[in-house]
Design a protein around this motif. Structure first.
Motif, PDB file in Angstrom:
ATOM      1  N   LEU A  47      -1.583 -10.797  -1.726  1.00  0.00           N
ATOM      2  CA  LEU A  47      -2.452 -11.299  -2.795  1.00  0.00           C
ATOM      3  C   LEU A  47      -1.954 -12.622  -3.353  1.00  0.00           C
ATOM      4  O   LEU A  47      -2.733 -13.515  -3.672  1.00  0.00           O
ATOM      5  CB  LEU A  47      -2.528 -10.254  -3.909  1.00  0.00           C
ATOM      6  N   LYS A  64      -2.843  -3.519  -7.412  1.00  0.00           N
ATOM      7  CA  LYS A  64      -4.082  -3.638  -6.641  1.00  0.00           C
ATOM      8  C   LYS A  64      -3.914  -3.203  -5.188  1.00  0.00           C
ATOM      9  O   LYS A  64      -4.880  -2.860  -4.523  1.00  0.00           O
ATOM     10  CB  LYS A  64      -4.582  -5.087  -6.686  1.00  0.00           C
ATOM     11  N   GLU A  65      -2.694  -3.257  -4.684  1.00  0.00           N
ATOM     12  CA  GLU A  65      -2.399  -2.871  -3.303  1.00  0.00           C
ATOM     13  C   GLU A  65      -3.221  -3.676  -2.298  1.00  0.00           C
ATOM     14  O   GLU A  65      -3.769  -3.135  -1.335  1.00  0.00           O
ATOM     15  CB  GLU A  65      -2.620  -1.371  -3.095  1.00  0.00           C
ATOM     16  N   GLU A  66      -3.308  -4.980  -2.527  1.00  0.00           N
ATOM     17  CA  GLU A  66      -3.998  -5.877  -1.597  1.00  0.00           C
ATOM     18  C   GLU A  66      -2.960  -6.700  -0.855  1.00  0.00           C
ATOM     19  O   GLU A  66      -2.027  -7.237  -1.459  1.00  0.00           O
ATOM     20  CB  GLU A  66      -4.965  -6.794  -2.338  1.00  0.00           C
ATOM     21  N   THR A 107      -0.775  -0.240 -15.749  1.00  0.00           N
ATOM     22  CA  THR A 107      -1.848  -0.593 -14.814  1.00  0.00           C
ATOM     23  C   THR A 107      -1.374  -0.370 -13.385  1.00  0.00           C
ATOM     24  O   THR A 107      -0.245  -0.707 -13.047  1.00  0.00           O
ATOM     25  CB  THR A 107      -2.247  -2.079 -14.976  1.00  0.00           C
ATOM     26  N   LYS A 155       0.836  -1.198   0.000  1.00  0.00           N
ATOM     27  CA  LYS A 155       0.000   0.000   0.000  1.00  0.00           C
ATOM     28  C   LYS A 155       0.877   1.257   0.000  1.00  0.00           C
ATOM     29  O   LYS A 155       1.723   1.440   0.878  1.00  0.00           O
ATOM     30  CB  LYS A 155      -0.927   0.006   1.219  1.00  0.00           C
ATOM     31  N   SER A 164       4.203  -1.767 -13.090  1.00  0.00           N
ATOM     32  CA  SER A 164       3.059  -0.899 -13.350  1.00  0.00           C
ATOM     33  C   SER A 164       3.233  -0.128 -14.658  1.00  0.00           C
ATOM     34  O   SER A 164       2.296  -0.001 -15.459  1.00  0.00           O
ATOM     35  CB  SER A 164       2.879   0.074 -12.185  1.00  0.00           C
TER      36      SER A 164
END
Length: 268
Positions: free
Chosen positions: A112, A107-109, A104, A69, A99
């Motif tokens: 993941l 997702k910053e999850e 793109t 994040k 990126s």
């Protein structure tokens, strides 16, 4: 402060292995100096970062971290700078490069890559079931199983069951022994889930002799006697005929080949 000693804080929103491995590789180039590494894993909030950096300030620690994040990376950077601490963001450049290539945003999850899907849990459940119903002869094993393997001893029932469970199939196996009655649910085979396994008698004899040797027993034990094997095959053949199940000859087949043949009977 000892000039030959340094404290390094490894901080991550996951396991911290990436940052720790890189720092250990780097520290290996300084064998005459001591680097005390302290790892903080699964850090998922700004508040946790604040607490960790307060400790880091007291020890004048170097910070190596991985956060997905951007908000957490920015916060740590600003706080470390205000404390006068050296830090390295081991995630920013790889994220930026990928990126830019894909045009793109990440997702910053959290974790993941390691999130477990339903198929994973199904496979674990299947493996636990298979271990529970290895060489068991009861209705519960039959009713809950996707596949039930039957055959005489040493026809690869257990390793095949484990392999099938890894593929996600709850697999029970039932040894066919003349002195033990097969459970009625297996004989009935109402769901057509039973598959029989057989093998060349001579090969089975050799396998059993080797097993006896590994167990420190003589090769003249009843288990490996030709008369005993013939009796078991006669019994097993009669049971499999009564069940009416498909029978696979595992002679000269590896586990993967046999598994493919077993699953061919369950294709829609």
């Amino acid at each position: 402060m000892d000039k030959d000693k340094m404290v390094a804080y490894i901080i991550s929103d996951c396991t911290g292995k990436t940052a720790k491995n890189l720092m250990e590789s780097a520290s290996g180039q300084f064998p005459d100096h001591e680097i005390d590494m302290k790892t903080f894993t699964f850090v998922r909030s700004i508040e946790e970062i604040d607490e960790i950096l307060k400790k880091a300030k007291k020890e004048n620690a170097v910070i190596a971290y991985t956060f997905v994040k951007s908000e957490m990376r920015t916060h740590l950077n600003q706080l470390a700078e205000s404390y006068g601490l050296k830090y390295v963001d081991m995630m920013e450049k790889p994220l930026n490069i990928i990126s830019e290539r894909f045009n793109t945003a990440p997702k910053e999850e959290f974790a993941l890559k390691y999130q477990l899907d339903e198929a994973y849990f199904d496979r674990i459940e299947a493996m636990e079931f298979t271990l529970q119903f290895d060489d068991l002869n009861e209705s519960k094993g039959y009713e809950e199983a996707d596949i039930v393997l039957v055959g005489v001893s040493r026809t690869s029932k257990t390793p095949l069951s484990v392999h099938l469970s890894y593929l996600g199939y709850k697999t029970a196996n039932v040894p066919l022994v003349p002195e033990v009655d097969v459970h009625p649910s297996v004989l009935e085979n109402k769901d057509d889930k039973v598959v029989g396994l057989t093998i060349d008698p001579k090969l089975l004899n050799d396998i059993r002799i080797e097993r006896l040797k590994r167990m420190g027993l003589g090769d003249d034990a009843t288990y490996a006697a030709k008369e005993r094997i013939d009796k078991e095959f006669e019994y097993a053949d009669s049971i499999m005929e009564e069940i009416g199940c498909p029978v696979i000859d595992v002679t000269d087949k590896n586990i993967e080949e046999t598994a493919v043949e077993v699953l061919s009977y369950f294709e829609d």
